[in-house]
Design an enzyme around this catalytic site. Structure first.
Site, PDB file in Angstrom:
ATOM      1  N   GLU A   4     -26.257  85.633  56.480  1.00  0.00           N
ATOM      2  CA  GLU A   4     -26.657  87.023  56.724  1.00  0.00           C
ATOM      3  C   GLU A   4     -26.655  87.315  58.217  1.00  0.00           C
ATOM      4  O   GLU A   4     -26.565  86.415  59.053  1.00  0.00           O
ATOM      5  CB  GLU A   4     -28.036  87.310  56.141  1.00  0.00           C
ATOM      6  CG  GLU A   4     -29.141  86.519  56.791  1.00  0.00           C
ATOM      7  CD  GLU A   4     -30.506  86.802  56.167  1.00  0.00           C
ATOM      8  OE1 GLU A   4     -30.688  87.854  55.539  1.00  0.00           O
ATOM      9  OE2 GLU A   4     -31.385  85.939  56.321  1.00  0.00           O
ATOM     10  N   ARG A  14     -42.793  93.224  48.595  1.00  0.00           N
ATOM     11  CA  ARG A  14     -42.258  92.137  49.425  1.00  0.00           C
ATOM     12  C   ARG A  14     -43.268  91.735  50.497  1.00  0.00           C
ATOM     13  O   ARG A  14     -43.430  90.550  50.798  1.00  0.00           O
ATOM     14  CB  ARG A  14     -40.922  92.554  50.050  1.00  0.00           C
ATOM     15  CG  ARG A  14     -40.179  91.394  50.684  1.00  0.00           C
ATOM     16  CD  ARG A  14     -38.754  91.732  51.045  1.00  0.00           C
ATOM     17  NE  ARG A  14     -38.667  92.747  52.078  1.00  0.00           N
ATOM     18  CZ  ARG A  14     -37.512  93.244  52.535  1.00  0.00           C
ATOM     19  NH1 ARG A  14     -36.370  92.834  52.046  1.00  0.00           N
ATOM     20  NH2 ARG A  14     -37.506  94.157  53.481  1.00  0.00           N
ATOM     21  N   LYS A  16     -40.938  87.357  54.983  1.00  0.00           N
ATOM     22  CA  LYS A  16     -40.434  88.149  56.112  1.00  0.00           C
ATOM     23  C   LYS A  16     -41.495  88.024  57.195  1.00  0.00           C
ATOM     24  O   LYS A  16     -42.425  88.832  57.274  1.00  0.00           O
ATOM     25  CB  LYS A  16     -40.224  89.594  55.656  1.00  0.00           C
ATOM     26  CG  LYS A  16     -39.414  90.425  56.604  1.00  0.00           C
ATOM     27  CD  LYS A  16     -38.927  91.681  55.907  1.00  0.00           C
ATOM     28  CE  LYS A  16     -38.517  92.743  56.866  1.00  0.00           C
ATOM     29  NZ  LYS A  16     -37.453  92.359  57.800  1.00  0.00           N
TER      30      LYS A  16
END
Ligand code: PMP
Length: 287
Positions: free
Chosen positions: A182, A50, A149
């Protein structure tokens, strides 16, 4: 604590980056947070993949190949004599003159910061969290790809500020069109009639690694799971609710916006999945 900075481990006081680092100037960079259980970094490959995808999304070159990054992450545990820990690995655009052009920075900055972590207190899992649906909306994926991210966490920080104002421990963001998305640092799951529901990736969420483990565990244990679109009313009417992330694992939510979720106590499916999660960690981390 010894922190890895670019090429070597340095004492915390010497772990400083330039004010011209674009991570500082613009939040231009990416990061991952990993959890170590008894010296084992759970799902390290998923975190590194990721990290790489996040970096690619911003056209940042990851400074080292995977095997070296793995070694450095494990070294950051060993040089600090840590067994149970959280580790944050950050890669910023690097140092360069003021200006947005990534070409202004020649070399990314790599930082690895560990801290000792023994998990949340048992009492917290027994009590469950208080959640607040905040008015801050999740940045739509047309604006920032949620798979990146990034170090730029302002959307999440604004959600956290509002959650705190509402005396809640976590803020839940909606998508622009009003669906549950979220938390500021977590993914959401609901249980209704023994079925699991979680916001679909297309709503612009970060596809958490813990979320993925829960999806796998649901499959293995034949718990029907739906990745779908949910409304705040689904949350308030849920039998159970929990949040997931690397540090919390599976954290029950027992209250949302002043309403009791289910019986106001962590529910059976939440507790079952948390046990299954811990078994999974033990299994993957066996030596
Ligand atoms: N969503 C957001 C916005 C997060 O910051 C996090 C924490 N990384 C998560 C979800 C959960 O991700 P993970 O399970 O990989 O820790």
């Amino acid at each position: 604590m010894r922190i890895f900075l670019n090429h070597r481990f340095v004492p915390e006081q010497k772990a400083v980056v330039s004010v011209l680092d674009h991570g500082f100037l613009y939040g231009d960079g990416v990061f991952e947070t990993l959890r170590a259980y008894d010296g084992c970094l759970f799902r390290i490959d998923e975190h590194l993949s990721r990290l790489k995808e996040s970096a690619q999304g911003l056209e940042i070159t990851v400074p080292h190949p995977f095997p070296r990054l793995r070694r450095l992450l494990y070294q950051s545990l060993s040089v600090n004599h840590l067994h149970n820990a959280m580790i944050r690995i950050c890669i910023s655009r690097g140092v360069g003159p003021i200006g947005l052009d990534p070409a202004l920075c020649r070399k990314p900055t790599l930082v690895i910061v560990p801290k000792t972590f023994n998990g949340y207190p048992v009492s917290q899992y027994r009590r469950g969290l208080n959640l607040s649906v905040v008015s801050v909306r999740r940045t739509p994926r047309q604006s920032v790809d949620p798979r990146i991210k990034s170090m730029n966490f302002l959307n999440n920080i604004l959600a956290k500020i509002q959650a705190k104002q509402n005396h809640a421990e976590e803020g839940l963001m909606l998508s622009l069109d009003g669906h549950l998305a979220e938390g500021s640092i977590s993914n959401l799951f609901l249980v209704k009639d023994r079925r699991l529901y979680t916001p679909a990736a297309e709503l612009g969420i970060l596809e958490g690694i813990t979320r993925q483990v829960v999806i796998e565990l649901a499959g293995k244990n034949r718990i029907p799971l739906h990745e779908t679109r949910l409304r705040p009313s689904d949350l308030y009417k849920a039998d159970e609710c929990f949040l997931t992330n690397t540090s919390m694992e599976i954290m029950p939510v027992t209250q949302a916006d002043g309403k009791r979720i289910g019986h106001g106590k962590p529910g059976p499916i939440t507790r079952f999945l948390h046990e299954a999660y811990r078994d999974r960690v033990r299994w993957e981390c066996r030596t």
